[in-house]
Each structure stands twice: as C-alpha cells, then as structure tokens.
Design an enzyme around this catalytic site. Structure first.
Site, PDB file in Angstrom:
ATOM      1  CG  HIS A  79     -41.178   0.366  97.699  1.00 45.18           C
ATOM      2  ND1 HIS A  79     -41.269   1.422  96.575  1.00 45.18           N
ATOM      3  CD2 HIS A  79     -42.260   0.577  98.257  1.00 45.18           C
ATOM      4  CE1 HIS A  79     -42.640   1.983  96.489  1.00 45.18           C
ATOM      5  NE2 HIS A  79     -42.877   1.637  97.593  1.00 45.18           N
ATOM      6  CE1 TYR A 208     -35.995   3.762  89.862  1.00 40.08           C
ATOM      7  CE2 TYR A 208     -34.614   5.538  89.200  1.00 40.08           C
ATOM      8  CZ  TYR A 208     -35.088   4.745  90.148  1.00 40.08           C
ATOM      9  OH  TYR A 208     -34.508   5.464  91.528  1.00 40.08           O
ATOM     10  N   PRO A 299     -29.254  12.486  90.613  1.00 33.97           N
ATOM     11  CG  PRO A 299     -31.241  13.589  90.170  1.00 33.97           C
ATOM     12  CD  PRO A 299     -29.745  13.772  90.010  1.00 33.97           C
ATOM     13  CE  LYS A 303     -27.428   3.772  95.688  1.00 28.93           C
ATOM     14  NZ  LYS A 303     -28.248   3.066  96.564  1.00 28.93           N
ATOM     15  CE1 TYR A 390     -32.925   2.345  92.371  1.00 32.16           C
ATOM     16  CE2 TYR A 390     -33.488   1.882  94.882  1.00 32.16           C
ATOM     17  CZ  TYR A 390     -33.781   2.717  93.765  1.00 32.16           C
ATOM     18  OH  TYR A 390     -34.972   3.709  93.474  1.00 32.16           O
TER      19      TYR A 390
HETATM   20  P1  FAD Z   1     -27.875  19.509 102.406  1.00 28.89           P
HETATM   21  O1  FAD Z   1     -29.135  18.650 102.411  1.00 28.89           O
HETATM   22  O2  FAD Z   1     -27.708  20.409 101.248  1.00 28.89           O
HETATM   23  O3  FAD Z   1     -27.796  20.416 103.551  1.00 28.89           O
HETATM   24  C1  FAD Z   1     -26.646  21.459 103.499  1.00 28.89           C
HETATM   25  C2  FAD Z   1     -27.058  22.802 104.535  1.00 28.89           C
HETATM   26  O4  FAD Z   1     -26.317  23.648 104.799  1.00 28.89           O
HETATM   27  C3  FAD Z   1     -28.495  23.381 104.061  1.00 28.89           C
HETATM   28  O5  FAD Z   1     -29.436  23.297 104.848  1.00 28.89           O
HETATM   29  C4  FAD Z   1     -28.036  24.799 103.580  1.00 28.89           C
HETATM   30  O6  FAD Z   1     -28.949  25.761 103.770  1.00 28.89           O
HETATM   31  C5  FAD Z   1     -26.813  24.999 104.734  1.00 28.89           C
HETATM   32  N1  FAD Z   1     -25.716  25.764 104.588  1.00 28.89           N
HETATM   33  C6  FAD Z   1     -25.119  26.008 103.446  1.00 28.89           C
HETATM   34  N2  FAD Z   1     -24.236  27.139 103.374  1.00 28.89           N
HETATM   35  C7  FAD Z   1     -24.412  27.450 104.942  1.00 28.89           C
HETATM   36  C8  FAD Z   1     -23.813  28.309 105.376  1.00 28.89           C
HETATM   37  N3  FAD Z   1     -22.658  29.297 104.925  1.00 28.89           N
HETATM   38  N4  FAD Z   1     -23.855  28.547 106.769  1.00 28.89           N
HETATM   39  C9  FAD Z   1     -24.998  27.830 107.425  1.00 28.89           C
HETATM   40  N5  FAD Z   1     -25.369  26.920 106.923  1.00 28.89           N
HETATM   41  C10 FAD Z   1     -25.061  26.839 105.300  1.00 28.89           C
HETATM   42  N6  FAD Z   1     -30.882  12.866  96.214  1.00 28.89           N
HETATM   43  C11 FAD Z   1     -31.522  11.843  95.948  1.00 28.89           C
HETATM   44  O7  FAD Z   1     -30.923  10.810  96.191  1.00 28.89           O
HETATM   45  N7  FAD Z   1     -32.586  11.982  95.261  1.00 28.89           N
HETATM   46  C12 FAD Z   1     -33.326  13.122  94.955  1.00 28.89           C
HETATM   47  O8  FAD Z   1     -34.416  12.903  94.161  1.00 28.89           O
HETATM   48  C13 FAD Z   1     -32.540  14.151  95.186  1.00 28.89           C
HETATM   49  N8  FAD Z   1     -33.130  15.393  94.655  1.00 28.89           N
HETATM   50  C14 FAD Z   1     -32.579  16.755  94.927  1.00 28.89           C
HETATM   51  C15 FAD Z   1     -32.901  17.625  94.801  1.00 28.89           C
HETATM   52  C16 FAD Z   1     -32.050  18.929  94.966  1.00 28.89           C
HETATM   53  C17 FAD Z   1     -32.782  20.455  94.610  1.00 28.89           C
HETATM   54  C18 FAD Z   1     -30.880  18.824  95.635  1.00 28.89           C
HETATM   55  C19 FAD Z   1     -30.351  20.245  95.783  1.00 28.89           C
HETATM   56  C20 FAD Z   1     -30.421  17.678  95.998  1.00 28.89           C
HETATM   57  C21 FAD Z   1     -31.086  16.421  95.882  1.00 28.89           C
HETATM   58  N9  FAD Z   1     -30.780  15.255  96.097  1.00 28.89           N
HETATM   59  C22 FAD Z   1     -31.469  14.022  95.900  1.00 28.89           C
HETATM   60  C23 FAD Z   1     -29.436  15.170  96.791  1.00 28.89           C
HETATM   61  C24 FAD Z   1     -29.627  15.048  98.316  1.00 28.89           C
HETATM   62  O9  FAD Z   1     -30.921  15.821  98.624  1.00 28.89           O
HETATM   63  C25 FAD Z   1     -28.326  15.553  99.005  1.00 28.89           C
HETATM   64  O10 FAD Z   1     -27.322  14.644  98.732  1.00 28.89           O
HETATM   65  C26 FAD Z   1     -28.514  15.615 100.399  1.00 28.89           C
HETATM   66  O11 FAD Z   1     -29.726  16.844 100.637  1.00 28.89           O
HETATM   67  C27 FAD Z   1     -27.297  15.855 101.250  1.00 28.89           C
HETATM   68  O12 FAD Z   1     -27.414  16.106 102.330  1.00 28.89           O
HETATM   69  P2  FAD Z   1     -26.320  17.236 103.004  1.00 28.89           P
HETATM   70  O13 FAD Z   1     -26.636  17.456 104.500  1.00 28.89           O
HETATM   71  O14 FAD Z   1     -25.140  16.681 102.747  1.00 28.89           O
HETATM   72  O15 FAD Z   1     -26.358  18.499 102.432  1.00 28.89           O
HETATM   73  C1  DHB Z   2     -36.569   9.884  94.108  1.00 30.33           C
HETATM   74  C2  DHB Z   2     -35.578  10.378  93.576  1.00 30.33           C
HETATM   75  C3  DHB Z   2     -34.688   9.677  93.080  1.00 30.33           C
HETATM   76  O1  DHB Z   2     -33.389  10.096  92.549  1.00 30.33           O
HETATM   77  C4  DHB Z   2     -34.599   8.222  92.864  1.00 30.33           C
HETATM   78  O2  DHB Z   2     -33.674   7.666  91.966  1.00 30.33           O
HETATM   79  C5  DHB Z   2     -35.632   7.781  93.254  1.00 30.33           C
HETATM   80  C6  DHB Z   2     -36.835   8.258  94.081  1.00 30.33           C
HETATM   81  C7  DHB Z   2     -37.400  10.423  94.785  1.00 30.33           C
HETATM   82  O3  DHB Z   2     -37.375  11.739  95.077  1.00 30.33           O
HETATM   83  O4  DHB Z   2     -38.572   9.801  95.403  1.00 30.33           O
END
Ligand code: FAD
Ligand code: DHB
Length: 397
Positions: A79, A208, A299, A303, A390
């Site tokens: 995009h 947005y 979100p 980022k 962005y």
């Molecule tokens: P995570 O993806 O959270 O991975 C951590 C892992 O550790 C998980 O699989 C968990 O199960 C595991 N874990 C936890 N505790 C333990 C334990 N004690 N033992 C073993 N394993 C464990 N970001 C965006 O940019 N746009 C979005 O739209 C967006 N939507 C989101 C929606 C939700 C519901 C959430 C929670 C986050 C969202 N985010 C979004 C943020 C983005 O998804 C996260 O920043 C990203 O997943 C971070 O990755 P990570 O690997 O650091 O953590």
């Molecule tokens: C999506 C999530 C976001 O937070 C955003 O700013 C743009 C896209 C998504 O889940 O596609």
C-alpha cells in the site's frame, strides 16, 4: 514425590511464540545459535489469534533478508498510502510521493504461521502447550528456564541467556526484582471493537475515520476479506454488539456520498484495550525483554508488531556477540531499542488522540483535532511527517 525434571542445556531460552520469540529463534539459528522456545498456548491458537495487519517496509526487508518472505512477497498487499476521513471529506496521504516508501498489508496470523513453519522445518526446538514457565538465576552467567511439557514432563534448561518474548501479561517482566525497572503507562478512555468480515474490502487503501461518535478504521486481510474497527467504551461487552449493530455503526461513521461500505458475514470479533506502556531497561542480567513484554502501544498506526520484530533484530546480534564474549551490544541493547520504541510510542499516541473522541471531549477538543487533521492533509511537511512515521521511523535495522 514428583519425578526429577529433565535437565538439558541450550544457548538461549525463549519464552513466547509470538512474532518476537519466533523471529528471534530463527535469527539465532541463522547465526548458528541454539535455542529452546516455549509457549503456553497451542499452535492452533497462536496461528489463529487476530491481531495486527500492517508491516513497515523495514519489517518486510527484515523478513526477506531472513529468508522468510516467500508467501509474504506473493500474498502481501503493498500500500502506497492511507486515507484520513473527517468533517465529511476523505483525504489521501501518499506515502510513495512523500517518502518513496510503502507498507505491506499481511496479517500477523500469516507472519506467525510462516515463522512456525520455518522453525519446525529447520528442526527448531519449539514446544507448545507448556505450563508452569519460570525463569531463574537471571543475574548469573547461566540462567535457568523451567517448564512442564504437555505430557507432564518437567524440564530445567540451563541457558546462557533468556529472551522474555512473552507479551504484556507474561512472566518475564515480573521476574525483574522490584525497583530495578522504570515504567511509563497511559490507559486510554476507549477500546476498539474489531471484526473480520467475509467481504471484499470497500477501499483500495486503509481508511482512518474521525467521527463525532468515535473513530472507525477500514483495513483488510486479502482481496476477499475485510478487517474493520470501531471505537467503543473501554468496559463494553462484546455481547452488546450483535453484527447488525456493528454494521449500522460502521455505515454511519464511514458514510460518504457516492461511496458504499459492503457488508458480509462476520468471521471473528473481539474487543481490544488501548494502552501505552514502556518499561526500561529492557534487560536485567541475562534476561532480555523484547516486544510486548517490554512495551505496548495503542493499535492506531499499526506499530506493535513492527516494534516486536525490530527489537529481536537488534537482540539477535547482541546475543551473538555476548555468547562469544563481547558484551558491548548486549549492554547497549536497551538504549538501542528505546529510541525506536519511544518514537513509535509517540506516533501511536499522536494518531490515537488525533482520531478518537474522548468521553468528555468538549467542542474545543474537537476543533483542535480537526485543525491537526486539516494540517496533515494540506501541508506537505506535516503529511510527510505522518508518512515517514507510518512507514517506519527510525527505520528498522
Ligand atoms: P505476543 O504476540 O503477545 O506473543 C507473546 C507470546 O507469549 C504469546 O504467544 C503468549 O501466549 C506467550 N506467553 C505468555 N505468557 C507465557 C508463559 N508464561 N509461558 C509461555 N508462553 C507465554 N498491533 C497492531 O499494530 N495492530 C493491531 O491491530 C493490533 N491488534 C492487537 C489486538 C490484540 C488483541 C492484541 C493483544 C495486540 C494487538 N496488536 C496490534 C499488538 C501486536 O499484535 C503485538 O504488538 C504483537 O503481537 C507483539 O508480539 P510479541 O511477540 O511481542 O507478543
Ligand atoms: C490494522 C490495525 C491497525 O491498528 C492499524 O492502524 C491498521 C491496520 C489491521 O489490523 O489491519
């Protein structure tokens, strides 16, 4: 008496099979470093969890250079901008023209599937469905990772370092002794209700939308599947939002003469809290925190996933040197990450507060938001600043 745990050794113990932990185990393997990765949820759960959808161009380059972009290059949707909608108009921010850079729409579910497949194909040690994860001896040269496998076997893995990639609610950050970490936190007075819908997107690029009744976002997952979000109250129950209420609200917030929002079956829905959180330092002894375990952004601006990938790109190099006796990059790890983290924390806060309607917003608040929205759509310098952030600033290594 419980059986003695199975005692093994690895170079890096990794907690969490999200994007951060999985990519770290892959980057370490490319450098010839062994790891054991443990995850307390099932593989199916990790692969199906609906989360982020937009990759900065630096994240795409990182995945490509790590040999992980086969499907991303085929199926990811590049995009060149976004739309900002407010006060009855829709305005395009052209990232390509303003920065020469783009973003790629490719769901976190797909990034995670690609990473799990790559780790298993390479014979990586990856255990799902573990219980009782613990980390210990963090300020020694050989920290210990303990967990119980799905079959009930206890494990004690002696490591050279442990990576806490276990998200915001994990066990690694709380394992740092009280008083050694500084935390900055802001909760927002709103949440997002997100849906995945079996309907082709009604737009070529993300929209947005600022609206007096609350923010809305039109994103997508593929040419056939849409992802949409609505600002709702932070204590909202999903049961209060049957599908027809969600679509009616989306229709109202995106309404624009001559444009139609297509509706379809809702495949998944959930409520997402909004929080800014940074903890520092991102290291204690031989424990290194990465991704959501160390910081959370709201979100808006997409980022969170990019930050997680960026942290472990830095961490892989730091651990490689540390295990070969050179601690300089490990000592600099936290500061190296925090500059990138704080810039994205600010951008996410800025996008969030510019676009959402606070519960007690007065007409002055609204006019200030609209003045800022007009500025970023009219001034080339302001639009370039949004586009630069962005698409990723400072860029990932
Ligand atoms: P995570 O993806 O959270 O991975 C951590 C892992 O550790 C998980 O699989 C968990 O199960 C595991 N874990 C936890 N505790 C333990 C334990 N004690 N033992 C073993 N394993 C464990 N970001 C965006 O940019 N746009 C979005 O739209 C967006 N939507 C989101 C929606 C939700 C519901 C959430 C929670 C986050 C969202 N985010 C979004 C943020 C983005 O998804 C996260 O920043 C990203 O997943 C971070 O990755 P990570 O690997 O650091 O953590
Ligand atoms: C999506 C999530 C976001 O937070 C955003 O700013 C743009 C896209 C998504 O889940 O596609």
């Amino acid at each position: 008496m419980p059986a003695a745990p199975a005692r093994t050794r690895t170079q890096v113990g990794i907690v969490g099979a999200g994007p951060a932990g999985l990519l770290l185990s892959h980057l370490l393997a490319l450098r010839g470093i062994d790891s054991v990765l443990v995850e307390d949820r099932s593989r199916e759960h990790c692969e199906a969890r609906q989360r982020a959808g937009v990759l900065e161009d630096g994240s795409v380059t990182l995945l490509r250079e790590a040999g992980l972009a086969g499907r991303l290059d085929r199926e990811g949707l590049e995009h060149g901008g976004i739309y900002l909608q407010f006060a009855g108009g829709r305005h395009h921010i052209d990232f390509r023209k303003l920065t020469g850079r783009t973003v790629t729409v490719y769901a976190q579910t797909e990034v995670v599937k690609d990473l799990i497949e790559a780790r298993l194909a390479a014979g990586g040690q990856l255990e799902f469905d573990v219980t009782g994860t613990e980390v210990d001896g963090l300020d020694t040269a050989h920290p210990v990772l303990r967990y119980t496998s799905a079959d009930g076997t206890g494990h004690e893995v002696t490591c050279d370092a442990i990576a806490g990639c276990d998200g915001f609610h994990g066990i690694c950050r709380p394992a740092v002794p009280a008083g050694l970490m500084t935390v900055w936190e802001r909760e927002y007075p709103y949440a997002w209700l997100g849906i995945l819908a079996d309907v082709p997107p009604s737009t070529d690029e993300l929209i947005y939308a600022h609206h007096p009744d609350g923010f809305a976002l039109h994103s997508l997952r593929s040419p056939l599947v849409s992802r949409l979000y609505l600002q709702v109250a932070p204590d909202e129950e999903i049961s209060a939002w049957p599908d027809d209420r969600i679509w009616a609200e989306l229709q109202r917030r995106f309404a624009l003469p001559g444009w139609e929002l297509k509706e379809g079956p809702v495949l998944d829905k959930g409520i997402i809290p909004m929080r800014s959180f940074v903890s520092a330092p991102m290291r204690h002894g031989r424990l290194f925190l990465a991704g959501d375990a160390a910081h959370i952004v709201p979100p808006t601006g997409a980022k969170g996933l990019n930050l997680a990938l960026g942290d472990v790109a830095v961490l892989a190099g730091a651990l490689d040197d540390l295990l070969r006796g050179d601690a300089r990059l490990a000592d600099a790890y936290s500061d190296d990450c925090l500059e990138r983290v704080w810039r994205r924390t600010h951008f996410s806060w800025w996008m969030t507060t510019m676009l959402h309607t606070a519960p007690r917003a007065d007409p002055m608040d609204t006019e200030l938001q609209l003045a800022q929205l007009r500025y970023v759509t009219v001034s080339r310098a302001a639009a370039a600043s949004l586009a630069e952030n962005y698409t990723g600033y400072p860029p990932q290594r």
